[in-house]
Design a protein around this motif. Structure first.
Motif, PDB file in Angstrom:
ATOM      1  N   ASP A 141      10.439 -18.987 -20.736  1.00 14.60           N
ATOM      2  CA  ASP A 141       9.947 -17.897 -19.893  1.00 14.60           C
ATOM      3  C   ASP A 141       8.428 -17.789 -19.974  1.00 14.60           C
ATOM      4  OD1 ASP A 141      10.870 -15.317 -18.335  1.00 14.60           O
ATOM      5  OD2 ASP A 141       9.286 -14.684 -19.708  1.00 14.60           O
ATOM      6  N   ARG A 142       7.917 -17.889 -21.198  1.00 19.66           N
ATOM      7  CA  ARG A 142       6.475 -17.746 -21.387  1.00 19.66           C
ATOM      8  C   ARG A 142       5.690 -18.897 -20.763  1.00 19.66           C
ATOM      9  NH1 ARG A 142       3.423 -17.097 -27.280  1.00 19.66           N
ATOM     10  NH2 ARG A 142       1.284 -16.987 -26.453  1.00 19.66           N
ATOM     11  N   LEU A 143       6.189 -20.122 -20.933  1.00 16.23           N
ATOM     12  CA  LEU A 143       5.447 -21.309 -20.479  1.00 16.23           C
ATOM     13  C   LEU A 143       5.635 -21.601 -18.991  1.00 16.23           C
ATOM     14  CD1 LEU A 143       6.056 -23.741 -23.466  1.00 16.23           C
ATOM     15  CD2 LEU A 143       4.011 -22.376 -22.972  1.00 16.23           C
ATOM     16  N   VAL A 144       6.787 -21.215 -18.417  1.00 16.48           N
ATOM     17  CA  VAL A 144       7.085 -21.603 -17.038  1.00 16.48           C
ATOM     18  C   VAL A 144       7.398 -20.414 -16.134  1.00 16.48           C
ATOM     19  CG1 VAL A 144       8.647 -22.917 -15.554  1.00 16.48           C
ATOM     20  CG2 VAL A 144       7.875 -23.896 -17.717  1.00 16.48           C
ATOM     21  N   ALA A 145       8.460 -19.679 -16.449  1.00 18.12           N
ATOM     22  CA  ALA A 145       8.919 -18.626 -15.533  1.00 18.12           C
ATOM     23  C   ALA A 145       7.851 -17.568 -15.281  1.00 18.12           C
ATOM     24  CB  ALA A 145      10.187 -17.979 -16.080  1.00 18.12           C
ATOM     25  N   LEU A 176      16.804 -21.503 -19.024  1.00 17.52           N
ATOM     26  CA  LEU A 176      16.930 -20.128 -18.536  1.00 17.52           C
ATOM     27  C   LEU A 176      18.223 -19.932 -17.758  1.00 17.52           C
ATOM     28  CD1 LEU A 176      13.218 -19.633 -17.414  1.00 17.52           C
ATOM     29  CD2 LEU A 176      14.353 -18.456 -19.306  1.00 17.52           C
ATOM     30  N   ASN A 177      18.667 -20.999 -17.096  1.00 18.06           N
ATOM     31  CA  ASN A 177      19.920 -20.921 -16.333  1.00 18.06           C
ATOM     32  C   ASN A 177      21.109 -20.745 -17.286  1.00 18.06           C
ATOM     33  OD1 ASN A 177      21.329 -21.164 -13.713  1.00 18.06           O
ATOM     34  ND2 ASN A 177      22.209 -22.998 -14.646  1.00 18.06           N
ATOM     35  N   ARG A 178      21.087 -21.439 -18.418  1.00 21.88           N
ATOM     36  CA  ARG A 178      22.177 -21.291 -19.394  1.00 21.88           C
ATOM     37  C   ARG A 178      22.238 -19.855 -19.911  1.00 21.88           C
ATOM     38  NH1 ARG A 178      20.343 -26.335 -21.316  1.00 21.88           N
ATOM     39  NH2 ARG A 178      19.354 -25.342 -23.117  1.00 21.88           N
ATOM     40  N   LEU A 198       4.270 -35.946 -14.195  1.00 16.22           N
ATOM     41  CA  LEU A 198       5.639 -36.130 -14.656  1.00 16.22           C
ATOM     42  C   LEU A 198       5.948 -35.175 -15.812  1.00 16.22           C
ATOM     43  CD1 LEU A 198       8.308 -37.696 -14.618  1.00 16.22           C
ATOM     44  CD2 LEU A 198       7.253 -39.375 -16.171  1.00 16.22           C
ATOM     45  N   VAL A 199       4.990 -35.004 -16.723  1.00 14.34           N
ATOM     46  CA  VAL A 199       5.187 -34.096 -17.862  1.00 14.34           C
ATOM     47  C   VAL A 199       5.422 -32.671 -17.361  1.00 14.34           C
ATOM     48  CG1 VAL A 199       4.087 -33.060 -19.883  1.00 14.34           C
ATOM     49  CG2 VAL A 199       3.834 -35.518 -19.444  1.00 14.34           C
ATOM     50  N   ARG A 200       4.611 -32.261 -16.389  1.00 12.91           N
ATOM     51  CA  ARG A 200       4.738 -30.906 -15.840  1.00 12.91           C
ATOM     52  C   ARG A 200       6.087 -30.722 -15.151  1.00 12.91           C
ATOM     53  NH1 ARG A 200       3.404 -25.622 -16.118  1.00 12.91           N
ATOM     54  NH2 ARG A 200       3.273 -24.648 -14.066  1.00 12.91           N
ATOM     55  N   ARG A 201       6.499 -31.710 -14.380  1.00 12.86           N
ATOM     56  CA  ARG A 201       7.776 -31.614 -13.669  1.00 12.86           C
ATOM     57  C   ARG A 201       8.940 -31.502 -14.653  1.00 12.86           C
ATOM     58  NH1 ARG A 201       5.724 -35.897 -10.554  1.00 12.86           N
ATOM     59  NH2 ARG A 201       7.361 -37.323 -11.306  1.00 12.86           N
ATOM     60  N   ARG A 202       8.894 -32.316 -15.711  1.00 15.86           N
ATOM     61  CA  ARG A 202       9.957 -32.281 -16.711  1.00 15.86           C
ATOM     62  C   ARG A 202       9.985 -30.942 -17.446  1.00 15.86           C
ATOM     63  NH1 ARG A 202       9.787 -38.364 -19.465  1.00 15.86           N
ATOM     64  NH2 ARG A 202      10.943 -39.422 -17.788  1.00 15.86           N
ATOM     65  N   MET A 203       8.814 -30.383 -17.718  1.00 16.64           N
ATOM     66  CA  MET A 203       8.745 -29.110 -18.409  1.00 16.64           C
ATOM     67  C   MET A 203       9.365 -27.998 -17.556  1.00 16.64           C
ATOM     68  SD  MET A 203       5.481 -27.155 -20.134  1.00 16.64           S
ATOM     69  CE  MET A 203       4.668 -26.785 -18.582  1.00 16.64           C
ATOM     70  N   VAL A 204       9.044 -28.002 -16.256  1.00 18.82           N
ATOM     71  CA  VAL A 204       9.592 -26.998 -15.349  1.00 18.82           C
ATOM     72  C   VAL A 204      11.109 -27.151 -15.236  1.00 18.82           C
ATOM     73  CG1 VAL A 204       9.663 -26.217 -12.949  1.00 18.82           C
ATOM     74  CG2 VAL A 204       7.460 -26.717 -14.025  1.00 18.82           C
ATOM     75  N   HIS A 205      11.548 -28.400 -15.060  1.00 18.57           N
ATOM     76  CA  HIS A 205      12.981 -28.656 -14.926  1.00 18.57           C
ATOM     77  C   HIS A 205      13.743 -28.231 -16.187  1.00 18.57           C
ATOM     78  CE1 HIS A 205      16.635 -30.568 -13.522  1.00 18.57           C
ATOM     79  NE2 HIS A 205      16.715 -31.285 -14.635  1.00 18.57           N
ATOM     80  N   GLY A 206      13.215 -28.575 -17.354  1.00 20.13           N
ATOM     81  CA  GLY A 206      13.880 -28.227 -18.609  1.00 20.13           C
ATOM     82  C   GLY A 206      13.908 -26.720 -18.824  1.00 20.13           C
ATOM     83  N   LEU A 235      19.301 -20.156 -28.395  1.00 18.77           N
ATOM     84  CA  LEU A 235      19.087 -20.108 -26.948  1.00 18.77           C
ATOM     85  C   LEU A 235      18.128 -18.975 -26.584  1.00 18.77           C
ATOM     86  CD1 LEU A 235      19.639 -21.210 -24.173  1.00 18.77           C
ATOM     87  CD2 LEU A 235      21.752 -19.861 -24.077  1.00 18.77           C
ATOM     88  N   ARG A 236      18.180 -17.869 -27.321  1.00 18.09           N
ATOM     89  CA  ARG A 236      17.245 -16.775 -27.062  1.00 18.09           C
ATOM     90  C   ARG A 236      15.812 -17.227 -27.315  1.00 18.09           C
ATOM     91  NH1 ARG A 236      20.970 -13.289 -29.623  1.00 18.09           N
ATOM     92  NH2 ARG A 236      19.678 -13.243 -31.514  1.00 18.09           N
ATOM     93  N   ILE A 237      15.604 -17.961 -28.406  1.00 21.18           N
ATOM     94  CA  ILE A 237      14.256 -18.451 -28.731  1.00 21.18           C
ATOM     95  C   ILE A 237      13.792 -19.458 -27.683  1.00 21.18           C
ATOM     96  CG2 ILE A 237      12.913 -19.779 -30.402  1.00 21.18           C
ATOM     97  CD1 ILE A 237      14.741 -18.548 -32.588  1.00 21.18           C
ATOM     98  N   GLN A 238      14.687 -20.405 -27.337  1.00 22.90           N
ATOM     99  CA  GLN A 238      14.341 -21.411 -26.334  1.00 22.90           C
ATOM    100  C   GLN A 238      14.024 -20.759 -24.987  1.00 22.90           C
ATOM    101  OE1 GLN A 238      17.961 -23.693 -26.610  1.00 22.90           O
ATOM    102  NE2 GLN A 238      17.016 -25.287 -27.888  1.00 22.90           N
ATOM    103  N   SER A 239      14.801 -19.749 -24.629  1.00 25.60           N
ATOM    104  CA  SER A 239      14.601 -19.058 -23.358  1.00 25.60           C
ATOM    105  C   SER A 239      13.280 -18.287 -23.341  1.00 25.60           C
ATOM    106  CB  SER A 239      15.759 -18.097 -23.086  1.00 25.60           C
ATOM    107  OG  SER A 239      16.976 -18.800 -22.960  1.00 25.60           O
ATOM    108  N   ALA A 240      12.956 -17.669 -24.487  1.00 24.71           N
ATOM    109  CA  ALA A 240      11.695 -16.931 -24.574  1.00 24.71           C
ATOM    110  C   ALA A 240      10.510 -17.866 -24.378  1.00 24.71           C
ATOM    111  CB  ALA A 240      11.598 -16.215 -25.919  1.00 24.71           C
ATOM    112  N   LEU A 241      10.598 -19.055 -24.963  1.00 23.86           N
ATOM    113  CA  LEU A 241       9.533 -20.044 -24.815  1.00 23.86           C
ATOM    114  C   LEU A 241       9.458 -20.548 -23.370  1.00 23.86           C
ATOM    115  CD1 LEU A 241       7.378 -21.659 -26.330  1.00 23.86           C
ATOM    116  CD2 LEU A 241       9.107 -23.417 -26.769  1.00 23.86           C
TER     117      LEU A 241
END
Length: 438
Positions: free
Chosen positions: A326-330, A301-303, A288-296, A318-324
Motif C-alpha cells: 500500500d505504501r509503495l504502490v497503492a 493487496l488483492n489477497r 520492468l522492475v517498476r511493472r513487476r513491483m506494481v503487479h506484485g 499478509l498484513r505486513i506485506q499489504s502495508a508495504l
C-alpha cells in the motif's frame, strides 16, 4: 443535515446552509489565469438575491420557465438559485444539442428567458429565435464586451444592478422546481416535472446515505443539466456545507483533482475507464522492475481484500506485506486523485466489475447506484458498510421498490416525479393509481 425536516424546498435547505456556513467556501472556480477562486455561502446567497431582483425586473414570476444552456460552473448555480427563489422553474438544456432540439424544448416548456454560457450557445438560440415567441430575453455567462450588449444581457451586469431587498413569493415543497427533458430515444423528448420536494428529499437521502458533511470537498466535472450531478453533486453537497470545485473540463480532471484534493467524487464509468487506461499505460511504459513491483503489490493487496471481503482473518505476514504494498504502490495511485478521496460514487451505467475490484484493492471506496430522471434521480445505492461489488445496493430511505409481474422495477417514494409536461397519457402509462413508477 441532522434535524432538517423532510418536506422542504430547495431554497429552504440552501438558506439553512447559509445560516450554518456563512463564511465557508461554497464554490471554487478557475479564474482567467487558471487559479482557483472561492465564493462563500454568504456571497452565493447575496449574488443569487441580486440576480433574482434583476430577473424580477425583467418580468420573471412564479411559475415561469427559465432555461440554462451551459455545462456547469458558479454562474449555473447562481442562476439556478435566483430562479428558484422567485418560484420560477429551471429547464436545463444540454449545450451539445442541435438548434432544432433546443427549439423543441424551449417551445414545449414555454421558456421566457434563457441563460447561455457563451456566444456559441447564444448563436444556437439565435438560429431558432423566430420559432420561440415566448422567449423574451437571453442572458450570457461569459462577458463578450460591448459588441454583444445589443443582442443579449450579461449575468454580471444583472447581478451588479440588482437590489437584494425584494420579497420572494411563497414556495412550497409541491411546487415545480425543474423540468428535465429525456433523451427522446423512444420518441420525442419528454419533460420530466420534478418538484422542490422530489429533489430535496432525494438530495437529503443521498447525503445521509453517504455521510456527507461540511468537512467534505467535492470536484464537479459532469454536466449540471444531468440529474445525477444536479441532485448528488450540487444540491446534496450544498445542503451539507460542502465546498464544490468545478473542473476546467474533462481534459484537466487529473490536474484539478490534485489541486482541489476532494474527498468525494461522482463518476460515470466511461470517465473512470479513460483515467484508468491512461494510468495503466504509464505503468506499462515504465521499467520492468517498476511493472513487476506494481503487479506484485496488486496481487498482495488483492489477497488481503478477498479475505476481508469474505469476512475472513488476515494473517500477520499478509498484513505486513499489504502495508508495504500500500505504501509503495497503492498510495501513489490514490495521490493521483489528490490523496483524500474517501468515496467514489459511480452511476449512469454499470461499472466494469474488474475495474471496480481494482479500485477497491487500491484503497478506493467505490460504490454504485441506480436511478433515472423520473426518480430525481437516485433509487438505490450501495453503502460504505454494506457494499457488494457489481450491485447497486439497497433503496434510499423513504423509497420503496418492488418487482412487477413482468420483472419490471417499480419505484414509489417522495422522489417520484409529478409527471411528464403536457403529456397526461404518457404519465398515466408510467405512474399507476397507487403511485408506483414503472
Amino acid at each position: 443535515m441532522t434535524g432538517k425536516k423532510n418536506h422542504f424546498t430547495i431554497c429552504e435547505a440552501f438558506s439553512e446552509s447559509v445560516r450554518l456556513y456563512t463564511e465557508k467556501t461554497a464554490l471554487q472556480y478557475k479564474d482567467s489565469s487558471g487559479k482557483y477562486q472561492g465564493i462563500t455561502y454568504g456571497e452565493l446567497d447575496r449574488l443569487s438575491d441580486r440576480l433574482a431582483a434583476s430577473l424580477r425586473g425583467l418580468g420573471v414570476r412564479k411559475g415561469d420557465r427559465v432555461a440554462i444552456i451551459s455545462y456547469h460552473g458558479p454562474e449555473w448555480v447562481i442562476a439556478d438559485l435566483a430562479v428558484l427563489k422567485l418560484g420560477a422553474i429551471i429547464v436545463p438544456i444540454y449545450h451539445t444539442l442541435t438548434p432544432s432540439a433546443m427549439s423543441y424544448i424551449l417551445t414545449d416548456a414555454g421558456c421566457r428567458l434563457v441563460f447561455v454560457e457563451n456566444a456559441l450557445m447564444l448563436s444556437s438560440v439565435d438560429a431558432v429565435k423566430e420559432e420561440l415567441p415566448a422567449l423574451e430575453n437571453a442572458v450570457m455567462f461569459e462577458d463578450e464586451g460591448e459588441c454583444r450588449r445589443d443582442t443579449c444581457l450579461y449575468i454580471k451586469d444583472l447581478i451588479e444592478s440588482g437590489d437584494a431587498g425584494i420579497e420572494y413569493p411563497d414556495v412550497v415543497a409541491d411546487d415545480t422546481a425543474t423540468i428535465v427533458y429525456t433523451s427522446g430515444t423512444t420518441g420525442e423528448p419528454k419533460g420530466v416535472v420534478l418538484s422542490h420536494g422530489n429533489i430535496a428529499s432525494n438530495a437529503l437521502a443521498i447525503a445521509n446515505r453517504f455521510g456527507v458533511n461540511s468537512e467534505d470537498s467535492f470536484l464537479s466535472f459532469l454536466p449540471l443539466c444531468h440529474m445525477l450531478e444536479k441532485t448528488c453533486g450540487y444540491y446534496a453537497m450544498l445542503f451539507s456545507g460542502v465546498t464544490i470545485a468545478y473542473a476546467g473540463d474533462l481534459t484537466t480532471i487529473v490536474d484539478d483533482v490534485q489541486t482541489t484534493r476532494p474527498t468525494i467524487l461522482i463518476i460515470v464509468p466511461r470517465v473512470v475507464e479513460k483515467i484508468y487506461e491512461a494510468v495503466e499505460k504509464k505503468v506499462l511504459e515504465s521499467s520492468l522492475v517498476r511493472r513487476r513491483m506494481v503487479h506484485g503489490a496488486i496481487l498482495t493487496l488483492n489477497r488481503r481484500t478477498n479475505l476481508e471481503y469474505r469476512g475472513k482473518k488476515v494473517n500477520a505476514l499478509l498484513r505486513i506485506q499489504s502495508a508495504l504494498a500500500d505504501r509503495l504502490v497503492a498510495s501513489k495511485f490514490r495521490m493521483i486523485a489528490g490523496g483524500r478521496v474517501r468515496l467514489l460514487v459511480s452511476g449512469g451505467a454499470p461499472l466494469d466489475r474488474g475495474l471496480a475490484k481494482t479500485l477497491l484493492v487500491l484503497g478506493f471506496n467505490i460504490l454504485e447506484g441506480y436511478g433515472l430522471t423520473e426518480a430525481s434521480p437516485v433509487v438505490a445505492s450501495a453503502k460504505l458498510d454494506d457494499n457488494r461489488l457489481g450491485t447497486v445496493g439497497k433503496p434510499l430511505d423513504g423509497v420503496e421498490i418492488r418487482i412487477g409481474d413482468d420483472e419490471e422495477i417499480l419505484v414509489r417514494g417522495p422522489n417520484v416525479m409529478q409527471g411528464y409536461l403536457n403529456k397526461p397519457e404518457e404519465t398515466a402509462k408510467v405512474i399507476d393509481p397507487d403511485g408506483w413508477l414503472h
